[in-house]
Design an enzyme around this catalytic site. Structure first.
Site, PDB file in Angstrom:
ATOM      1  N   GLU A 128       1.078  -1.307   0.392  1.00  0.00           N
ATOM      2  CA  GLU A 128       0.024   0.530  -0.234  1.00  0.00           C
ATOM      3  C   GLU A 128       1.048   1.321   0.428  1.00  0.00           C
ATOM      4  OE1 GLU A 128      -1.702  -1.145   4.011  1.00  0.00           O
ATOM      5  OE2 GLU A 128      -1.647   0.873   3.957  1.00  0.00           O
ATOM      6  N   CYS A 150      -3.430  -3.115   4.355  1.00  0.00           N
ATOM      7  CA  CYS A 150      -2.453  -4.341   4.864  1.00  0.00           C
ATOM      8  C   CYS A 150      -3.250  -5.892   4.743  1.00  0.00           C
ATOM      9  CB  CYS A 150      -2.418  -4.317   6.150  1.00  0.00           C
ATOM     10  SG  CYS A 150      -2.358  -3.195   6.846  1.00  0.00           S
ATOM     11  N   HIS A 173      -3.030  -9.697  11.850  1.00  0.00           N
ATOM     12  CA  HIS A 173      -2.406  -8.774  11.462  1.00  0.00           C
ATOM     13  C   HIS A 173      -2.206  -8.298  12.200  1.00  0.00           C
ATOM     14  CE1 HIS A 173      -1.858  -5.160   9.564  1.00  0.00           C
ATOM     15  NE2 HIS A 173      -2.905  -4.293  10.152  1.00  0.00           N
TER      16      HIS A 173
END
Ligand code: CAA
Length: 391
Positions: A83, A115, A237
């Site tokens: 990103e 993400c 994450h």
């Protein structure tokens, strides 16, 4: 899934940046109690790229050992997830393809969804290998997390790249069907094209993440996934490592399970060892968590690992993987630890200088000073083109 049909992660390698800023240094500068960082968000230091490092140099450094070990003959696709892209048109993976000398008979593409993109890349790679089990796909996730100086997000910055070779009969982790997927249109974290730093609604982003945990788990269960009790570890994450603890507590509560601190740490503790030192590496972060788990946990052979991939905006996916017998012989644990240990400590002034750096947009020649000790470097910008070279 039968063992014959197994597809998954055959090799896993990461690289991070040249420099490190400790949270003790940041706290001393901004006046916060360092305990807010160490205990509150679970971060001790953050990787900071040198002037001649970016997502491409880290990605090439992560992928080179994978190509050196397995060769490039079977790699017909490179998927680069990021990103923090360096160009709006050209895929950053083409620079990596060139630096690594991969064959011209390769497709290279870049994927973006905050993400989450590396998980999309992994799933797309599995689809390609299903179509032709002789092929391998190089999946690379590389990001530099950057927020405004003095903002709440600043302490969660970081940088890293993870390279994964996806193949049939993987040596590390078999990825299972089904997945639980979830999308919600939320502005919790975003970066308009004209900005180099992300914008974030911190509180909103945490609750959006927790909503996504529920949403993916619901779909995963409805798709016939494993029961919660079947998992030996969970890999989340990690925008900051305490978020993984919050997320797992939320999932346990949602499922009516015991949420004792020891119980949570037992299932996710080893996934946070690297991230606490490196910081948020956006789409690489969950896979850095997997590297940390495989490198640091006792024998995981045959255990099911639950993965929760979250990308603001938002898209999330919950899926399972099984750790393959003999996986330990294929790990890169010493090299990974060395990548973290070899970073050079910088003071606040150097960090600030690097944070504020940008290339003039005039199309002239702008060579970059030599700073990185990594294998690849950004030599400069010339005629609006980024020039990369082996160091
Ligand atoms: N000692 C111990 N703990 C302390 C402390 C001290 N002296 N001072 C504060 N704390 C604790 C707080 O109690 C809090 O803990 P809980 O969350 O358990 O309540 C924690 O430290 C953080 O404190 P604050 O909430 O006051 O911190 P903040 O508001 O300054 O920032 C944040 C927190 C909003 C998450 C901020 O770091 C941020 O904006 N981060 C970027 C966005 C982000 O990471 N979002 C996560 C979900 S989005 C996502 O996952 C995608 C992505 O990668 C960005």
């Amino acid at each position: 899934m039968s063992e014959d049909a197994a597809i998954g992660i055959h090799d896993l390698s990461f690289a991070t940046a040249q420099f490190v800023l400790t949270h003790a240094t940041l706290a001393a500068e901004n006046g916060y109690d360092v305990a807010k960082y160490h205990a509150g968000i679970g971060q001790r230091s953050m990787s900071v790229p040198a002037a001649d490092e970016d997502i491409v140099t880290m990605a090439a450094a992560a992928a080179a050992p994978v190509v050196a070990r397995h060769g490039a003959d079977r790699i017909r696709t490179v998927v680069f997830a990021t990103e923090t892209s360096v160009d709006q048109a050209k895929a950053a993976g083409i620079h990596v393809h060139s630096l690594l000398g991969l064959p011209s008979a390769t497709r290279v593409v870049e994927l973006k969804q905050a993400c989450y993109a590396a998980t999309a890349a992994l799933q797309f790679a599995i689809g390609l290998v299903h179509r032709d089990r002789a092929q391998q796909v190089l999946v690379i996730a590389s990001d530099v997390s950057k927020y405004e100086l003095g903002s709440p997000g600043e302490a969660t910055q970081g940088a890293a790249a993870v390279a994964m070779l996806v193949s049939a009969d993987p040596a590390l982790v078999r990825i299972e069907d089904p997945s639980g997927v979830y999308t919600a249109d939320i502005m919790d974290f975003w970066r308009p094209n004209y900005r180099t730093t992300a914008l974030v609604d911190g509180r909103e982003s945490v609750s959006a993440y927790l909503q996504a945990v529920e949403g993916t788990w619901k779909d995963y269960t409805e798709q016939g996934g494993r029961a919660l009790g079947e998992f030996g570890a969970f890999c989340y994450h990690q925008p900051f490592t305490k978020m993984a603890y919050k997320a797992h507590r939320h999932l346990l509560q949602h499922c009516g399970h015991n949420t004792g601190a020891g119980e949570i740490a037992r299932f996710i503790g080893h996934t946070t060892t690297y991230n606490t030192e490196i910081g948020n590496s956006y789409t690489a972060s969950m896979y850095l968590g997997l590297a940390s788990l495989l490198d640091n946990a006792d024998d995981l052979t045959g255990q099911a690992v639950g993965f929760l991939s979250y990308g603001s905006g938002s898209v999330a996916e919950f899926f399972a993987g099984t750790v393959v017998p003999g996986y330990r012989a294929h790990l890169r644990s010493e090299v990974h630890r060395a990548a973290i240990a070899r970073r050079q400590d910088i003071d606040y002034a150097k960090y600030r200088e690097l944070h504020e750096r940008s290339f003039p947009a005039d199309g002239a020649d702008h060579p970059v000073e030599r700073e990185t000790a990594g294998p690849y470097r950004l030599a400069g910008l010339s005629g609006h083109k980024r020039i990369y070279e082996p160091r």
